[in-house]
Write a protein that holds these residues in place. Sequence first.
Motif, PDB file in Angstrom:
ATOM      1  N   ILE A   1       0.843  -1.189   0.000  1.00  7.43           N
ATOM      2  CA  ILE A   1       0.000   0.000   0.000  1.00  7.43           C
ATOM      3  C   ILE A   1       0.881   1.241   0.000  1.00  7.43           C
ATOM      4  CG2 ILE A   1      -0.206   0.175   2.529  1.00  7.43           C
ATOM      5  CD1 ILE A   1      -3.180   0.950   2.020  1.00  7.43           C
ATOM      6  N   THR A   2       0.453   2.265  -0.711  1.00  8.77           N
ATOM      7  CA  THR A   2       1.231   3.503  -0.770  1.00  8.77           C
ATOM      8  C   THR A   2       0.825   4.431   0.370  1.00  8.77           C
ATOM      9  OG1 THR A   2      -0.334   4.709  -2.177  1.00  8.77           O
ATOM     10  CG2 THR A   2       1.303   3.305  -3.287  1.00  8.77           C
ATOM     11  N   ARG A   3       1.634   5.449   0.565  1.00 10.32           N
ATOM     12  CA  ARG A   3       1.369   6.403   1.643  1.00 10.32           C
ATOM     13  C   ARG A   3       0.060   7.160   1.405  1.00 10.32           C
ATOM     14  NH1 ARG A   3       5.114   8.281   5.039  1.00 10.32           N
ATOM     15  NH2 ARG A   3       4.537  10.465   4.659  1.00 10.32           N
ATOM     16  N   SER A   4      -0.206   7.532   0.164  1.00 11.41           N
ATOM     17  CA  SER A   4      -1.438   8.279  -0.105  1.00 11.41           C
ATOM     18  C   SER A   4      -2.666   7.380   0.011  1.00 11.41           C
ATOM     19  CB  SER A   4      -1.386   8.922  -1.490  1.00 11.41           C
ATOM     20  OG  SER A   4      -1.362   7.956  -2.517  1.00 11.41           O
TER      21      SER A   4
ATOM     22  N   ASP B   1      -4.425  23.786   2.732  1.00 10.92           N
ATOM     23  CA  ASP B   1      -3.192  23.274   2.126  1.00 10.92           C
ATOM     24  C   ASP B   1      -2.153  23.064   3.221  1.00 10.92           C
ATOM     25  OD1 ASP B   1      -0.975  22.650   0.656  1.00 10.92           O
ATOM     26  OD2 ASP B   1      -1.073  24.385  -0.674  1.00 10.92           O
ATOM     27  N   ALA B   2      -1.693  21.808   3.368  1.00 13.41           N
ATOM     28  CA  ALA B   2      -0.713  21.495   4.404  1.00 13.41           C
ATOM     29  C   ALA B   2       0.701  21.888   4.009  1.00 13.41           C
ATOM     30  CB  ALA B   2      -0.763  20.006   4.725  1.00 13.41           C
TER      31      ALA B   2
ATOM     32  N   VAL C   1       2.419  17.023  -3.884  1.00 17.95           N
ATOM     33  CA  VAL C   1       1.076  16.468  -4.018  1.00 17.95           C
ATOM     34  C   VAL C   1       0.264  17.208  -5.081  1.00 17.95           C
ATOM     35  CG1 VAL C   1       1.023  15.666  -1.626  1.00 17.95           C
ATOM     36  CG2 VAL C   1       0.149  17.949  -2.179  1.00 17.95           C
ATOM     37  N   ASP C   2       0.917  18.123  -5.800  1.00 18.75           N
ATOM     38  CA  ASP C   2       0.192  18.943  -6.767  1.00 18.75           C
ATOM     39  C   ASP C   2      -0.308  18.144  -7.965  1.00 18.75           C
ATOM     40  OD1 ASP C   2       3.012  18.736  -7.218  1.00 18.75           O
ATOM     41  OD2 ASP C   2       2.800  20.125  -8.891  1.00 18.75           O
TER      42      ASP C   2
ATOM     43  N   LYS D   1       7.861  17.372   1.727  1.00 15.33           N
ATOM     44  CA  LYS D   1       7.332  16.330   0.860  1.00 15.33           C
ATOM     45  C   LYS D   1       6.532  15.304   1.661  1.00 15.33           C
ATOM     46  CE  LYS D   1      10.884  16.524  -2.753  1.00 15.33           C
ATOM     47  NZ  LYS D   1      11.867  15.730  -3.547  1.00 15.33           N
ATOM     48  N   PHE D   2       5.495  14.774   1.002  1.00 13.02           N
ATOM     49  CA  PHE D   2       4.701  13.702   1.598  1.00 13.02           C
ATOM     50  C   PHE D   2       5.070  12.346   1.001  1.00 13.02           C
ATOM     51  CE2 PHE D   2       0.885  10.990   1.752  1.00 13.02           C
ATOM     52  CZ  PHE D   2       0.715  10.937   3.128  1.00 13.02           C
TER      53      PHE D   2
END
Length: 460
Positions: free
Chosen positions: A310-313, A330-331, A336-337, A362-363
């Motif tokens: 599973i991915t982070r998002s 907006d964090a 994430v754009d 970065k996320f």
Amino acid sequence: MTKKTSSRATKVVLASLLAASIAIPTAASANPISTSDRAASALTQAVAVDQAVDLKVYKSGTTEPQPAISNHVLPQVTIVENEGKTFANLTVIAKSAPMISEVQTKQGNEFVTTPGVENSDGSVLYSFPVELNKINSGKMHVQVPGHDMWYEFDYEAEVIEEISIKVYKDGTNEESIMNNYMSPVASVKKVTDGNEVTVTFPKGGYIHGFKISGKDVPVATDDKSTGERTYTFKVADLTKLVNADLHVIVNEGPIKYDSNHKVQISLDGAKPTVNPFKDIDKDSNKEAILALYDKGIVKGADNFNPRNNITRSQFALMVARALNLESTKDAGFKDVDKITDKERLSAINALAEAGIVQSNEKFNPNNTLTRQQGALMLYRAIQFAEGKEIKKGDTTLPFYADGKAITDPEAKQAFALLYAEKIMTGAPQPNGKVLINSGSSLQRTQMAKILFGSLEFMNK
């Protein structure tokens, strides 16, 4: 959020298991118990009538009826509630009342005298605290000319509820043919670790195998005269469907039938969850996956791909759905754009706002989620939902052979809590050791297990 309530028929049995086989003698007369009107009024006000139930009396250590006792009391008792405590009201009939000079019940480590209240018809009411579905102890003092003795006894107030049941084909909302074999009413007894459920098969001889959650259920009763059989099994939560397997064989005249049925039993009006996934039937976390699907946390598709990482998002989206979080704020993540899914972007921002993920440059939304990252997110999610800091378990992680590799204090606390609550318990090895593999990727099936387990913990 409110919980659905259901209407149930309730049957309560007060079973007195006498420590000695007692035959109370009869007598024409003896000193009656007298109680003032004021005392009687106080008792009546203290204990409000709740429900009258059957009284069954047995010989000591058996389930054989003991008429020597039951002939002296009314065939029903009353179970009542007063200030959070449960009482049993037992009535000794008028002709026997003069023989009983005192009744005591054990409260803690001591026997306490239970006052008797004389009714207008000469019968006497005794009211005493009782723990339902547990053995309680008492004493009775019998006095008549030539006979003066204390008798010790045990008694049990057993609460049995009758509920409607329905059987569905596994993974569907289609009713199973097993409804034709199983009685539509089951009995439920509350026990320390959940509920004891008893189901009835009027044609018990047809049933050649009965399993609940993969475990064989033995026959509880077998009436040879009618052919009826009952099976008793434990269920933690009556609002959840119970997975069952039945082997039915019918061999009567021209009817030849031999078939195995995988079904789900609804005990409390629970609706079956349709299984949209073709690749989870043999997955050990199938129930968790379907529970998340039923809650809308994972969406239906032909395949769930349980062994995929599973991915982070993806995990952020699941956690946000589980907590019902969304955000348009907006964090500040710069990577994430390119996410076009508005719900997923909202989930990432909402988790950052709630402190469940850290706000950095970065996320890394497409990176696979490690087991440590997943544990940290769930630990923070639990604390967010509970509204307080939670510290539980051994943070030295002695249960993991590779626990020393985890150095971050918050991660240690996360793993300690999840292990203590049996949410994330690691992977047993052939040598007997257990590994947590904190840096390894988290699979989708593992995600379902720990996310569902975390939700269960939050709902305690």
